[in-house]
Design an enzyme around this catalytic site. Structure first.
Site, PDB file in Angstrom:
ATOM      1  N   GLY A  90      24.317 -62.375 -20.526  1.00 52.66           N
ATOM      2  CA  GLY A  90      25.249 -61.539 -21.307  1.00 52.66           C
ATOM      3  C   GLY A  90      25.471 -60.066 -20.914  1.00 52.66           C
ATOM      4  O   GLY A  90      26.617 -59.528 -20.673  1.00 52.66           O
ATOM      5  N   ASN A  91      24.392 -59.537 -20.334  1.00 54.23           N
ATOM      6  CA  ASN A  91      24.535 -57.781 -19.999  1.00 54.23           C
ATOM      7  C   ASN A  91      25.142 -58.053 -18.590  1.00 54.23           C
ATOM      8  O   ASN A  91      25.573 -56.888 -18.284  1.00 54.23           O
ATOM      9  CB  ASN A  91      23.227 -57.411 -19.899  1.00 54.23           C
ATOM     10  N   LYS A 111      23.643 -73.627 -35.061  1.00 57.83           N
ATOM     11  CA  LYS A 111      23.821 -72.315 -34.271  1.00 57.83           C
ATOM     12  C   LYS A 111      24.896 -71.610 -35.090  1.00 57.83           C
ATOM     13  O   LYS A 111      26.059 -71.953 -34.918  1.00 57.83           O
ATOM     14  CB  LYS A 111      24.214 -72.557 -32.809  1.00 57.83           C
ATOM     15  N   LYS A 171      24.572 -72.319 -22.069  1.00 62.17           N
ATOM     16  CA  LYS A 171      25.037 -71.804 -20.833  1.00 62.17           C
ATOM     17  C   LYS A 171      24.036 -71.864 -19.503  1.00 62.17           C
ATOM     18  O   LYS A 171      24.587 -72.455 -18.323  1.00 62.17           O
ATOM     19  CB  LYS A 171      25.722 -70.524 -20.656  1.00 62.17           C
ATOM     20  N   LYS A 204      16.384 -71.038 -20.130  1.00 61.56           N
ATOM     21  CA  LYS A 204      16.223 -70.771 -18.721  1.00 61.56           C
ATOM     22  C   LYS A 204      15.281 -71.451 -18.016  1.00 61.56           C
ATOM     23  O   LYS A 204      15.307 -72.180 -17.088  1.00 61.56           O
ATOM     24  CB  LYS A 204      16.095 -69.154 -18.615  1.00 61.56           C
TER      25      LYS A 204
HETATM   26  P1  ADP Z   1      20.917 -63.846 -21.186  1.00 62.34           P
HETATM   27  O1  ADP Z   1      22.325 -63.417 -21.971  1.00 62.34           O
HETATM   28  O2  ADP Z   1      20.931 -63.610 -20.093  1.00 62.34           O
HETATM   29  O3  ADP Z   1      20.988 -65.315 -21.404  1.00 62.34           O
HETATM   30  P2  ADP Z   1      18.874 -63.911 -23.386  1.00 62.34           P
HETATM   31  O4  ADP Z   1      18.900 -62.625 -24.214  1.00 62.34           O
HETATM   32  O5  ADP Z   1      19.424 -64.992 -23.809  1.00 62.34           O
HETATM   33  O6  ADP Z   1      19.720 -63.394 -22.036  1.00 62.34           O
HETATM   34  O7  ADP Z   1      17.611 -64.073 -22.356  1.00 62.34           O
HETATM   35  C1  ADP Z   1      16.842 -62.943 -21.757  1.00 62.34           C
HETATM   36  C2  ADP Z   1      15.802 -62.372 -22.742  1.00 62.34           C
HETATM   37  O8  ADP Z   1      14.821 -63.333 -22.888  1.00 62.34           O
HETATM   38  C3  ADP Z   1      15.246 -60.968 -22.266  1.00 62.34           C
HETATM   39  O9  ADP Z   1      15.913 -60.115 -22.501  1.00 62.34           O
HETATM   40  C4  ADP Z   1      13.741 -60.935 -23.059  1.00 62.34           C
HETATM   41  O10 ADP Z   1      13.922 -59.982 -23.898  1.00 62.34           O
HETATM   42  C5  ADP Z   1      13.589 -62.155 -23.557  1.00 62.34           C
HETATM   43  N1  ADP Z   1      12.278 -63.211 -23.310  1.00 62.34           N
HETATM   44  C6  ADP Z   1      11.620 -63.874 -24.268  1.00 62.34           C
HETATM   45  N2  ADP Z   1      10.475 -64.421 -23.755  1.00 62.34           N
HETATM   46  C7  ADP Z   1      10.407 -63.812 -22.352  1.00 62.34           C
HETATM   47  C8  ADP Z   1       9.523 -64.042 -21.324  1.00 62.34           C
HETATM   48  N3  ADP Z   1       8.506 -64.887 -21.624  1.00 62.34           N
HETATM   49  N4  ADP Z   1       9.592 -63.508 -20.238  1.00 62.34           N
HETATM   50  C9  ADP Z   1      10.790 -62.669 -20.092  1.00 62.34           C
HETATM   51  N5  ADP Z   1      11.808 -62.468 -20.991  1.00 62.34           N
HETATM   52  C10 ADP Z   1      11.615 -63.130 -22.203  1.00 62.34           C
HETATM   53 MG    MG Z   2      20.724 -66.699 -23.566  1.00 61.28          MG
END
Ligand code: ADP
Ligand code: MG
Length: 307
Positions: free
Chosen positions: A9-10, A127, A208, A270
């Site tokens: 997202g960012n 969701k 995604k 992820k």
């Molecule tokens: P994106 O839009 O990139 O998919 P998400 O918000 O879905 O982003 O996922 C990234 C977020 O996951 C990070 O900003 C962090 O706050 C969170 N997060 C949760 N658990 C972990 C972890 N174990 N290590 C790193 N980040 C984590």
């Molecule tokens: Mg995400």
């Protein structure tokens, strides 16, 4: 070398994750610099991305306008956001390529992703997407969607089925091998089911990261590069004893996953994608932040998951 680069997202909407057009261009210009660096070093790249804020904005517009224009199904909104984001990425990348004298072509492929209509997810949509609706509005929306009660109204609830295959994988692969930078599978792809050989769009949202992994395996990418807003994956994230993971085997990652270090809505998918990519023949999955993409590819930072 081929890589699928999954943008979070960012990367496309900035820290606040708002779909305002200026914010999108601003964030994407920055992301384009990072991508250009990979291209300059000879990589063949497919870019995938989320669409949460953009689809949220369209749903809100439809809610406000629903007495004038009937709301469109979610799979069509998915297609609209692939076009919107594809355009922004194409323009920002092309401008960056011109600035740096890079001669590579760029194209967006509207992408359908096959899901199973018997996927458990369809039995219980969970969701929430889009804005909050009043009782009266929700009544109308119920013709089209499952609506779930929230604190001050109702929200659309959609299923999140697993991706089975990327319908356009072969054309994406061909384009990438010809050196075209391809933007594909946006928002996890447009979910479609197949009945007697006929495809049909369904209202669902595919994760995604999982769609990116499917695509990465199907085009035989060397690397799946997941770019988000943290430089590393951590154990005990956000706690005093948090520990950055640098180099991890699939077995270790599976153990950490079972121990509950990665929540379902954010890091969980992820990690699942990272593991699946390797188990299906990929060499390495890297998870890091947008601005560290090149350093991570050079092995200087980020979390590296391998066999
Ligand atoms: P994106 O839009 O990139 O998919 P998400 O918000 O879905 O982003 O996922 C990234 C977020 O996951 C990070 O900003 C962090 O706050 C969170 N997060 C949760 N658990 C972990 C972890 N174990 N290590 C790193 N980040 C984590
Ligand atoms: Mg995400």
């Amino acid at each position: 070398m081929k890589a699928i680069v999954a943008l979070g997202g960012n990367a496309l909407t900035g820290k606040e994750r708002k779909a305002d057009i200026e914010k999108q261009f601003e964030a994407t210009k920055n992301t384009a610099k990072s991508i250009a660096r990979m291209i300059k070093n000879g990589w063949h790249i497919g870019i995938t991305h989320g669409n949460g804020p953009q689809v949220g904005a369209l749903l809100l517009q439809q809610k406000i306008a629903m007495q004038y224009v009937s709301p469109m199904p979610l799979h069509v909104l998915g297609a609209l956001t692939q076009g919107e984001i594809g355009y922004i990425v194409q323009q920002c990348l092309l401008n960056e390529f011109r600035r740096q004298g890079i001669k590579r072509k760029i194209a967006t492929v509207v992408t359908q992703v096959l899901v199973d209509e018997n996927d458990e997810a369809f039995k219980n949509p969970t969701k929430p997407v889009g804005p909050i609706y009043s009782d009266e509005e929700a009544e109308k929306m119920k013709k089209q969607y499952v609506m779930g009660r929230v604190e001050n109204g109702w929200r659309i609830l959609v299923p999140s089925p697993k991706p089975i295959t990327i319908i356009e994988a072969d054309v994406i692969k061909q384009l990438m091998e010809d050196g075209v930078v391809v933007i594909a599978a946006g928002g996890g792809g447009i979910p479609v089911i197949e009945r007697n050989g006929v495809l049909e769009g369904v209202d669902a949202v595919i994760d995604k990261d999982l769609a990116s992994q499917k695509l990465a395996n199907e085009i035989e990418a060397d690397i799946l590069l997941i770019l988000t807003d943290v430089e590393y994956v951590y154990l005990n994230y956000g706690k005093e004893n948090e520990k950055a993971l640098e180099d991890v085997s699939v077995e270790e990652m599976e153990k950490y996953y079972r121990e509950g270090h990665f929540p379902p809505g954010s890091m969980g998918p992820k990690i699942e994608a990272a593991i699946n990519f390797i188990k299906n023949g990929g060499k390495e999955t890297i998870i890091t932040s947008i601005d560290k993409a090149w350093d991570a590819l050079e092995g200087k930072t980020g979390t590296h998951i391998h066999a």
